[in-house]
Scaffold this active site. Structure first.
Site, PDB file in Angstrom:
ATOM      1  N   TYR A  30      -1.022  -0.029  10.184  1.00 58.03           N
ATOM      2  CA  TYR A  30      -1.196  -0.498   8.619  1.00 58.03           C
ATOM      3  C   TYR A  30      -0.088  -0.476   7.719  1.00 58.03           C
ATOM      4  O   TYR A  30       0.425  -1.326   7.118  1.00 58.03           O
ATOM      5  CB  TYR A  30      -2.406   0.224   8.095  1.00 58.03           C
ATOM      6  CG  TYR A  30      -2.743  -0.138   6.650  1.00 58.03           C
ATOM      7  CD1 TYR A  30      -3.301  -1.366   6.531  1.00 58.03           C
ATOM      8  CD2 TYR A  30      -2.440   0.499   5.638  1.00 58.03           C
ATOM      9  CE1 TYR A  30      -3.746  -1.837   5.344  1.00 58.03           C
ATOM     10  CE2 TYR A  30      -3.156   0.337   4.346  1.00 58.03           C
ATOM     11  CZ  TYR A  30      -3.649  -0.995   4.176  1.00 58.03           C
ATOM     12  OH  TYR A  30      -3.895  -1.451   3.029  1.00 58.03           O
ATOM     13  N   LYS A  45     -23.189   9.009   0.379  1.00 53.54           N
ATOM     14  CA  LYS A  45     -23.868  10.110   1.377  1.00 53.54           C
ATOM     15  C   LYS A  45     -24.484  11.057   0.423  1.00 53.54           C
ATOM     16  O   LYS A  45     -25.642  11.460   0.669  1.00 53.54           O
ATOM     17  CB  LYS A  45     -22.632  11.091   1.756  1.00 53.54           C
ATOM     18  CG  LYS A  45     -22.010  10.376   2.916  1.00 53.54           C
ATOM     19  CD  LYS A  45     -20.737  11.179   3.794  1.00 53.54           C
ATOM     20  CE  LYS A  45     -20.313  10.394   5.039  1.00 53.54           C
ATOM     21  NZ  LYS A  45     -19.189  11.160   5.457  1.00 53.54           N
ATOM     22  N   SER A  86       1.094  -1.204  -0.080  1.00 56.93           N
ATOM     23  CA  SER A  86      -0.080   0.013   0.117  1.00 56.93           C
ATOM     24  C   SER A  86       0.755   1.205  -0.288  1.00 56.93           C
ATOM     25  O   SER A  86       1.984   1.351   0.713  1.00 56.93           O
ATOM     26  CB  SER A  86      -0.714  -0.054   1.317  1.00 56.93           C
ATOM     27  OG  SER A  86      -1.465   1.173   1.358  1.00 56.93           O
ATOM     28  N   ARG A  90      -5.781  13.085  -2.759  1.00 60.10           N
ATOM     29  CA  ARG A  90      -5.494  11.636  -2.771  1.00 60.10           C
ATOM     30  C   ARG A  90      -5.540  11.451  -4.418  1.00 60.10           C
ATOM     31  O   ARG A  90      -6.146  12.413  -5.176  1.00 60.10           O
ATOM     32  CB  ARG A  90      -6.495  10.731  -2.306  1.00 60.10           C
ATOM     33  CG  ARG A  90      -6.370  10.888  -0.675  1.00 60.10           C
ATOM     34  CD  ARG A  90      -5.200  10.204  -0.133  1.00 60.10           C
ATOM     35  NE  ARG A  90      -5.315  10.065   1.250  1.00 60.10           N
ATOM     36  CZ  ARG A  90      -4.813  10.900   2.219  1.00 60.10           C
ATOM     37  NH1 ARG A  90      -4.306  12.120   1.754  1.00 60.10           N
ATOM     38  NH2 ARG A  90      -4.989  10.717   3.414  1.00 60.10           N
ATOM     39  N   GLU A 127     -15.301   1.498   4.463  1.00 53.69           N
ATOM     40  CA  GLU A 127     -15.625   2.193   3.062  1.00 53.69           C
ATOM     41  C   GLU A 127     -14.486   3.364   3.015  1.00 53.69           C
ATOM     42  O   GLU A 127     -14.403   3.998   3.936  1.00 53.69           O
ATOM     43  CB  GLU A 127     -16.919   2.631   2.833  1.00 53.69           C
ATOM     44  CG  GLU A 127     -17.563   3.865   3.681  1.00 53.69           C
ATOM     45  CD  GLU A 127     -18.145   3.343   4.943  1.00 53.69           C
ATOM     46  OE1 GLU A 127     -17.898   2.161   5.292  1.00 53.69           O
ATOM     47  OE2 GLU A 127     -18.861   4.173   5.551  1.00 53.69           O
ATOM     48  N   LYS A 128     -13.936   3.586   1.720  1.00 49.36           N
ATOM     49  CA  LYS A 128     -13.064   4.440   1.566  1.00 49.36           C
ATOM     50  C   LYS A 128     -13.969   5.918   0.945  1.00 49.36           C
ATOM     51  O   LYS A 128     -15.163   5.575   0.370  1.00 49.36           O
ATOM     52  CB  LYS A 128     -11.994   4.137   0.744  1.00 49.36           C
ATOM     53  CG  LYS A 128     -11.386   2.941   1.078  1.00 49.36           C
ATOM     54  CD  LYS A 128     -10.033   2.741   0.378  1.00 49.36           C
ATOM     55  CE  LYS A 128      -9.066   1.944   1.327  1.00 49.36           C
ATOM     56  NZ  LYS A 128      -7.797   1.916   0.914  1.00 49.36           N
ATOM     57  N   ALA A 129     -13.040   6.883   0.709  1.00 52.30           N
ATOM     58  CA  ALA A 129     -13.794   8.076   0.375  1.00 52.30           C
ATOM     59  C   ALA A 129     -14.500   8.196  -0.756  1.00 52.30           C
ATOM     60  O   ALA A 129     -15.840   8.472  -0.778  1.00 52.30           O
ATOM     61  CB  ALA A 129     -12.559   9.296   0.081  1.00 52.30           C
TER      62      ALA A 129
END
Ligand code: NAD
Length: 347
Positions: free
Chosen positions: A163, A214, A132, A236, A205-207
């Site tokens: 992580y 949302k 990662s 990002r 969950e990621k962005a």
């Protein structure tokens, strides 16, 4: 099994060679099982600790096993007869997960140490590890206008606590299994991956998925507001799942990349505020924004320097973010509506 630059599984493996995929109840590894199945591979063994009904994808014709890969005996069962092993199993999630549950993240070291050892004992020809961008030195990621991270930026090491350090140590295992024992290993440092069949609710969950959800929730409830983690200036890059799968295949089968960590990510940098605008545009709505400044946001900025992957493979992830987000939004909207209608959904 000969290999050359730009080789892929389809050109170097026999269709009945056994491909083992760890973490296949999750997003990327589940999609990888489908990817190989669609290419006509007839012996794919997919493994995850989650019970089968909780897998995001169960591909018909793929041997799907529920095993906890932190147990060495389960890793032995998993790797038996394998020609290639792809280990993507990890306890992970978006910032909300990896900042809160560092112990869980660190414990993935058990999966990676046992899987690589059992892949070696089974005589696997190649072993893939999903590392990662969190392995990179965090001191280089303090500004939203970040310089893109090149592979050498992982050292001197100051990885993301928990992580990121686990990923860095597991990378080292891959390097030593090649140098001491001659097993061909491949190490891809994924930058954020998104797309259909990814986690979209529940805390991991990621962005991209969180923002799509949302927007969908706001439209559905009529409460036209959105809560954003952080001030929205953090940046990002995001890679669509199909690019990720192609990249895994190419990196795994490139002999010039054995035991060599390489970025696998998009180099299109975007702020979270602009990502919100993109999700709003796709949803056809403008929302009143509030910011949760106490929420976990991770580093200020992170991008992938794709010079090395371009140089070695003549390829890099390329699906435009807007296109990938449209596909992701449509998939999450269907999941959302299915859940509302009481149907079974992913995550
Ligand atoms: P995911 O959470 O959807 O999938 C991981 C799967 O591993 C889960 O289904 C989980 O149940 C399984 N797992 C966890 N512990 C296990 C164990 N002990 N035994 C067997 N299975 C176990 O995550 P993902 O997004 O598909 O990520 C796959 C890999 O890619 C991970 O190694 C992750 O660290 C890495 N990665 C992902 C991203 C991203 O943006 N998604 C970015 C960087 C790195």
């Amino acid at each position: 099994m000969a290999s050359k630059v730009n080789a892929k599984a389809a050109s170097v493996l026999n269709k009945d060679d056994l491909i083992v995929i760890g973490g296949a109840g999750g997003f990327i590894a589940g999609s990888l099982a489908r990817y190989f199945h669609e290419q006509g591979f007839t012996r794919i063994r997919a493994i995850d600790k989650k019970p089968l009904p909780d897998w995001y994808q169960v591909v018909p014709g793929v041997e799907s096993l529920c095993l906890d890969l932190s147990d060495p005996m389960n890793c032995r069962k998993a790797c038996e007869g394998a020609v290639e092993v792809y280990n993507l199993a990890a306890d992970m999630g978006g910032m909300g997960f990896i900042e809160r549950f560092r112990i869980e993240c660190l414990r993935s070291i058990l999966i990676n140490t046992h899987m690589i050892e059992e892949a070696y004992r089974a005589g696997a020809q190649r072993y893939f590890f999903s590392s990662s961008a969190c392995a990179y030195n965090t001191d280089l990621q303090k500004d939203p206008n970040v310089r893109a991270l090149a592979e050498s930026d992982a050292y001197p090491a100051m990885a993301e606590r928990g992580y990121g350090w686990e990923k860095l140590v597991s990378e080292m295992f891959c390097q030593e299994y090649w140098s001491e024992r001659g097993m061909k290993t491949a190490i891809a440092r994924f930058h954020n991956v998104y797309g259909p069949y990814g986690t979209w609710d529940g805390g991991r969950e990621k962005a991209p998925a969180a923002l799509c959800r949302k927007v969908i929730e706001a439209k559905d409830s009529g409460k036209l507001e959105i809560d954003i983690w952080g001030d929205g200036h953090q940046t990002r890059s995001f890679m669509y799942i199909d690019d990720c799968l192609t990249g895994i295949d190419m990196i795994m089968h490139c002999d010039d990349l054995i035991a060599t960590p390489i970025n696998l990510g998009s180099d299109f940098l975007i702020s979270i505020s602009d990502l919100v605008s993109l999700a709003e545009k796709i949803g056809g709505v403008t929302l009143k924004r509030t910011h949760d400044l106490t929420a976990p946001i991770g580093v200020a900025g992170r991008n992938s320097d794709n010079t090395f992957i371009q140089e070695v493979l003549g390829w890099a992830p390329s699906l435009p973010l807007e296109e990938g987000m449209k596909r992701t939004y449509a998939w999450i909207e269907k999941q959302y509506n299915d859940r509302k209608a009481g149907k079974r959904t992913v995550s």
